[in-house]
Design a protein around this motif. Structure first.
Motif, short mmCIF file in Angstrom:
data_model
loop_
_atom_site.label_atom_id
_atom_site.label_comp_id
_atom_site.label_asym_id
_atom_site.label_seq_id
_atom_site.Cartn_x
_atom_site.Cartn_y
_atom_site.Cartn_z
N PRO A 178 -32.75 21.14 9.16
CA PRO A 178 -33.57 21.90 10.47
C PRO A 178 -34.64 22.62 10.11
N THR A 179 -35.60 22.73 11.08
CA THR A 179 -36.80 23.16 10.89
C THR A 179 -36.79 24.80 10.72
N ALA A 180 -37.70 25.51 10.35
CA ALA A 180 -37.78 26.89 10.29
C ALA A 180 -37.84 27.54 11.69
N THR A 181 -38.43 26.85 12.64
CA THR A 181 -38.22 27.22 13.95
C THR A 181 -36.93 27.08 14.86
N SER A 182 -36.34 26.11 14.40
CA SER A 182 -34.87 26.10 14.91
C SER A 182 -33.77 27.03 14.36
N LEU A 183 -34.10 27.32 12.97
CA LEU A 183 -33.22 28.27 12.26
C LEU A 183 -33.56 29.74 12.90
N ARG A 184 -34.83 30.14 13.07
CA ARG A 184 -35.01 31.27 13.94
C ARG A 184 -34.34 31.28 15.02
N ALA A 185 -34.20 30.28 16.11
CA ALA A 185 -33.46 30.34 17.07
C ALA A 185 -32.01 30.58 16.79
N VAL A 186 -31.39 29.98 15.84
CA VAL A 186 -29.95 30.15 15.70
C VAL A 186 -29.79 31.71 15.28
N ALA A 187 -30.80 32.30 14.51
CA ALA A 187 -30.66 33.59 13.80
C ALA A 187 -30.70 34.57 15.16
N SER A 188 -31.70 34.19 16.13
CA SER A 188 -31.70 35.14 17.10
C SER A 188 -30.32 35.15 18.06
N ASP A 189 -29.76 33.93 18.25
CA ASP A 189 -28.43 33.88 18.86
C ASP A 189 -27.44 34.71 18.08
N LEU A 190 -27.36 34.71 16.91
CA LEU A 190 -26.49 35.61 16.04
C LEU A 190 -26.92 36.93 16.14
N ALA A 200 -31.07 28.54 5.74
CA ALA A 200 -32.33 29.35 5.42
C ALA A 200 -32.84 29.42 3.92
N ASP A 201 -31.83 29.44 3.31
CA ASP A 201 -32.11 29.46 1.54
C ASP A 201 -32.69 28.20 1.31
N ASP A 207 -45.87 29.46 3.45
CA ASP A 207 -45.19 28.95 4.69
C ASP A 207 -44.42 30.23 5.51
N ARG A 208 -45.22 30.97 6.45
CA ARG A 208 -44.53 31.98 7.20
C ARG A 208 -43.19 31.84 7.82
N GLU A 209 -43.31 30.70 8.47
CA GLU A 209 -42.10 30.25 9.40
C GLU A 209 -40.79 30.51 8.69
N ALA A 210 -40.88 29.44 7.48
CA ALA A 210 -39.79 29.74 6.28
C ALA A 210 -39.32 31.10 6.09
N ALA A 211 -40.22 31.95 5.64
CA ALA A 211 -39.91 33.32 5.44
C ALA A 211 -39.36 34.17 6.36
N ARG A 245 -43.65 38.03 2.36
CA ARG A 245 -44.53 36.76 2.58
C ARG A 245 -44.84 36.57 4.03
N THR A 246 -44.38 37.50 4.98
CA THR A 246 -44.70 37.45 6.29
C THR A 246 -45.89 37.62 7.11
N ASP A 247 -46.56 38.58 6.27
CA ASP A 247 -47.66 39.41 6.81
C ASP A 247 -47.34 40.04 8.03
#
Length: 305
Positions: A8-20, A43-44, A54-58, A94-96
């Motif tokens: 999964p892309t980092a963007t899709s992982l962020r969407a899952v994290a948002s749902d949780l 995420a790991d 890679d800001r999105e991964a962080a 790492r996200t600034d």
């Protein structure tokens, strides 16, 4: 041979994290427990395979580990809650992003408090809040919310130390930020806004051991103003009121408050230390043959088996 499934892309992982995060705020802890391990593993892997910039991964890593720490801390697994919060805070650099760093530090503070490391929690919360406030702008509502949330948890810490004046001063600082925000919201999953400040005034009074003040503060809380989905915030007022009524030995009223809290967020009641203590206290003084509603509630909350 089955085709390889792309990561999964980092963007899709962020969407899952948002749902949780939303499920956590709705006090659907069992659902978060089921879905979280897969997210953490992904995420790991995303962060491990990402370039250093890679800001999105962080971001996906931080958001996953923050919700993991929230859940573990809520369930009383304080040591793992602290570990996951620390990992989120380390990756946040790492996200600034001031918002993400503040969000991660808030969770470290929460984990420290659950482990009764009050001094460290207070130092970290107030230092981060002071760092963020000069950067706050009305056109950055997420940063306003994170700074405000840090002042709110700092006020609870002061109340736990029985420092009433300092608790009120920190609440007032949060109030100023809530007024800057101008409405109730849920930026960065903080639930921050005027109503959450009012809810914390009730909680601070409870931490100070002042049931009369808690009851008075609750009169200013309008739960209908909270955004949808914040079931645990809705429950918190009734949990604090149940404590206040129980201190006055008004057990019928306290039981009603607990039932209201359970109606809003049943899992939040079952995993709330104060609620379980209040239930035990009322059970100990209830007369035989009475309090069937309380006994049923105690069974559902896991106090009676």
């Amino acid at each position: 041979m089955e085709d390889d499934v792309p990561a999964p892309t980092a963007t899709s992982l962020r969407a899952v994290a948002s749902d949780l995060h939303q499920e956590y705020q709705a006090a659907k802890y069992a659902s978060v427990i089921r879905e979280l391990p897969l997210l953490i593993g992904q995420a790991d892997s995303a962060l491990l395979g990402a370039a250093g910039d890679d800001r999105e991964a962080a971001l996906s890593y931080v958001e996953a580990y923050v919700v993991a720490s929230k859940l573990l801390t809520k369930l009383g697994v304080g040591d793992l809650g602290a570990v996951t919060a620390d990992r989120a805070a380390m990756a946040a650099g790492r996200t600034d992003s001031n918002v993400v760093q503040g969000m991660a530090i808030y969770q470290v503070v929460t984990a420290l408090l659950r482990s009764d490391q009050v001094d460290q929690a207070e130092q970290l919360a107030t230092r981060m809040a002071e760092q963020l406030v000069p950067r706050v702008r009305s056109d950055d509502p997420a940063l306003v919310s994170v700074a405000g949330a840090l002042w709110l948890i700092s006020s609870v810490i002061a109340a736990r130390r029985a420092e009433k004046w300092e608790a009120e001063r920190r609440l007032d600082r949060a109030q100023m930020l809530a007024e800057m925000l101008g409405h109730d919201a849920n930026y960065a999953w903080t639930a921050f806004g005027p109503t959450n400040v009012a809810i914390h005034r009730v909680s601070v009074a409870a931490e100070l051991g002042d049931p009369a003040a808690a009851l008075d503060a609750a009169a200013a809380v309008d739960l209908d103003r909270l955004p949808e989905g914040l079931a645990s915030r809705r429950a918190q007022v009734n949990l604090d009121l149940a404590w206040a009524q129980a201190q006055r030995k008004r057990d019928a009223e306290a039981t009603l408050n607990l039932l209201e809290a359970e109606s809003a967020a049943s899992e939040a009641v079952a995993h709330n230390v104060m609620a379980r203590e209040v239930i035990r206290e009322m059970l100990a003084r209830s007369k035989r043959g009475h309090g069937s509603a309380l006994q049923a509630l105690a069974t559902r909350a896991g106090v009676l088996h």
